[in-house]
Design a protein around this motif. Sequence first.
Motif, PDB file in Angstrom:
ATOM      1  N   HIS A  52      50.284  38.451  45.335  1.00  0.00           N
ATOM      2  CA  HIS A  52      49.455  39.470  45.979  1.00  0.00           C
ATOM      3  C   HIS A  52      48.294  39.872  45.070  1.00  0.00           C
ATOM      4  O   HIS A  52      48.351  39.709  43.858  1.00  0.00           O
ATOM      5  N   VAL A  53      47.261  40.364  45.695  1.00  0.00           N
ATOM      6  CA  VAL A  53      46.104  40.926  44.999  1.00  0.00           C
ATOM      7  C   VAL A  53      45.863  42.286  45.637  1.00  0.00           C
ATOM      8  O   VAL A  53      45.921  42.425  46.863  1.00  0.00           O
ATOM      9  N   SER A  54      45.654  43.308  44.813  1.00  0.00           N
ATOM     10  CA  SER A  54      45.503  44.656  45.363  1.00  0.00           C
ATOM     11  C   SER A  54      44.556  45.488  44.510  1.00  0.00           C
ATOM     12  O   SER A  54      44.136  45.076  43.431  1.00  0.00           O
ATOM     13  N   GLY A  55      44.250  46.669  45.013  1.00  0.00           N
ATOM     14  CA  GLY A  55      43.434  47.627  44.284  1.00  0.00           C
ATOM     15  C   GLY A  55      42.055  47.103  43.924  1.00  0.00           C
ATOM     16  O   GLY A  55      41.396  46.430  44.719  1.00  0.00           O
ATOM     17  N   ALA A  56      41.612  47.397  42.703  1.00  0.00           N
ATOM     18  CA  ALA A  56      40.282  46.989  42.246  1.00  0.00           C
ATOM     19  C   ALA A  56      40.133  45.475  42.219  1.00  0.00           C
ATOM     20  O   ALA A  56      39.054  44.944  42.474  1.00  0.00           O
ATOM     21  N   PHE A  57      41.219  44.756  41.933  1.00  0.00           N
ATOM     22  CA  PHE A  57      41.149  43.299  41.936  1.00  0.00           C
ATOM     23  C   PHE A  57      40.909  42.776  43.349  1.00  0.00           C
ATOM     24  O   PHE A  57      40.138  41.841  43.549  1.00  0.00           O
ATOM     25  N   ALA A  58      41.545  43.383  44.341  1.00  0.00           N
ATOM     26  CA  ALA A  58      41.326  42.983  45.732  1.00  0.00           C
ATOM     27  C   ALA A  58      39.883  43.261  46.148  1.00  0.00           C
ATOM     28  O   ALA A  58      39.250  42.441  46.818  1.00  0.00           O
ATOM     29  N   ALA A  59      39.343  44.393  45.737  1.00  0.00           N
ATOM     30  CA  ALA A  59      37.957  44.732  46.080  1.00  0.00           C
ATOM     31  C   ALA A  59      36.986  43.722  45.461  1.00  0.00           C
ATOM     32  O   ALA A  59      36.057  43.251  46.132  1.00  0.00           O
ATOM     33  N   LYS A  76      48.388  34.150  40.163  1.00  0.00           N
ATOM     34  CA  LYS A  76      49.276  35.024  39.385  1.00  0.00           C
ATOM     35  C   LYS A  76      48.954  36.460  39.757  1.00  0.00           C
ATOM     36  O   LYS A  76      47.819  36.786  40.093  1.00  0.00           O
ATOM     37  N   VAL A  77      49.943  37.332  39.657  1.00  0.00           N
ATOM     38  CA  VAL A  77      49.690  38.756  39.903  1.00  0.00           C
ATOM     39  C   VAL A  77      48.899  39.329  38.732  1.00  0.00           C
ATOM     40  O   VAL A  77      48.851  38.743  37.652  1.00  0.00           O
ATOM     41  N   ALA A  78      48.272  40.475  38.933  1.00  0.00           N
ATOM     42  CA  ALA A  78      47.504  41.130  37.872  1.00  0.00           C
ATOM     43  C   ALA A  78      48.415  41.468  36.704  1.00  0.00           C
ATOM     44  O   ALA A  78      49.583  41.818  36.888  1.00  0.00           O
ATOM     45  N   TRP A  79      47.860  41.351  35.518  1.00  0.00           N
ATOM     46  CA  TRP A  79      48.615  41.565  34.291  1.00  0.00           C
ATOM     47  C   TRP A  79      47.899  42.594  33.435  1.00  0.00           C
ATOM     48  O   TRP A  79      46.697  42.479  33.196  1.00  0.00           O
ATOM     49  N   SER A  80      48.599  43.596  32.952  1.00  0.00           N
ATOM     50  CA  SER A  80      48.007  44.632  32.108  1.00  0.00           C
ATOM     51  C   SER A  80      48.100  44.266  30.635  1.00  0.00           C
ATOM     52  O   SER A  80      49.102  43.712  30.183  1.00  0.00           O
ATOM     53  N   LEU A  81      47.047  44.593  29.909  1.00  0.00           N
ATOM     54  CA  LEU A  81      46.970  44.383  28.462  1.00  0.00           C
ATOM     55  C   LEU A  81      46.656  45.717  27.809  1.00  0.00           C
ATOM     56  O   LEU A  81      46.474  46.722  28.482  1.00  0.00           O
ATOM     57  N   ARG A  88      44.608  35.901  37.656  1.00  0.00           N
ATOM     58  CA  ARG A  88      44.186  34.508  37.770  1.00  0.00           C
ATOM     59  C   ARG A  88      44.105  34.075  39.234  1.00  0.00           C
ATOM     60  O   ARG A  88      44.930  34.472  40.048  1.00  0.00           O
ATOM     61  N   PHE A  89      43.127  33.214  39.485  1.00  0.00           N
ATOM     62  CA  PHE A  89      42.890  32.643  40.803  1.00  0.00           C
ATOM     63  C   PHE A  89      42.673  31.141  40.649  1.00  0.00           C
ATOM     64  O   PHE A  89      42.492  30.659  39.532  1.00  0.00           O
TER      65      PHE A  89
END
Length: 149
Positions: A52-59, A76-81, A88-89
């Motif tokens: 899934h892609v959501s939030g700011a990444f989806a925008a 890949k799903v969003a990953w926090s650092l 990744r797409f």
Amino acid sequence: RDEVVRALIRTGSVTGELGYPIGHEHHSSSGGLTQHFEKGAISKRGSAASVHVSGAFAAAWRAADAEHGVLGLPTKVAWSLSRGSYQRFEGGELWRIGTQTPRRVTGTILTAWKAAGGHVGRYGYPIGDTTQRSDGQWQCAFEGGTIVA
């Protein structure tokens, strides 16, 4: 279809990070399946797990023409650092510092940036999107300078 439903449940169902569906599932030219929601999307390609892609990444993904654009389907799903996050797409990556707008890093720029250490290298995080210049080369601005390839 069952995989998309399971992914929606994992993200909190319709009251979660994706919201309600906004249209029918559809197939992309790369052979994937995408279901768009109010605040994101779920994609599945072949036997791989749904992503899934959501939030700011989806925008940011939608601003780049979603699955039909340069980024393609999420892989890949969003990953926090420590300082930001990324996702990744098929055709590149979206990176952001803190809660800023995610920036597209693609193609030869992505390759050169990763070779220079990526987000922990001398260039740091991207502060602009990868764009093509009038001379045909690609460029992207980073905290520590601009890469042209």
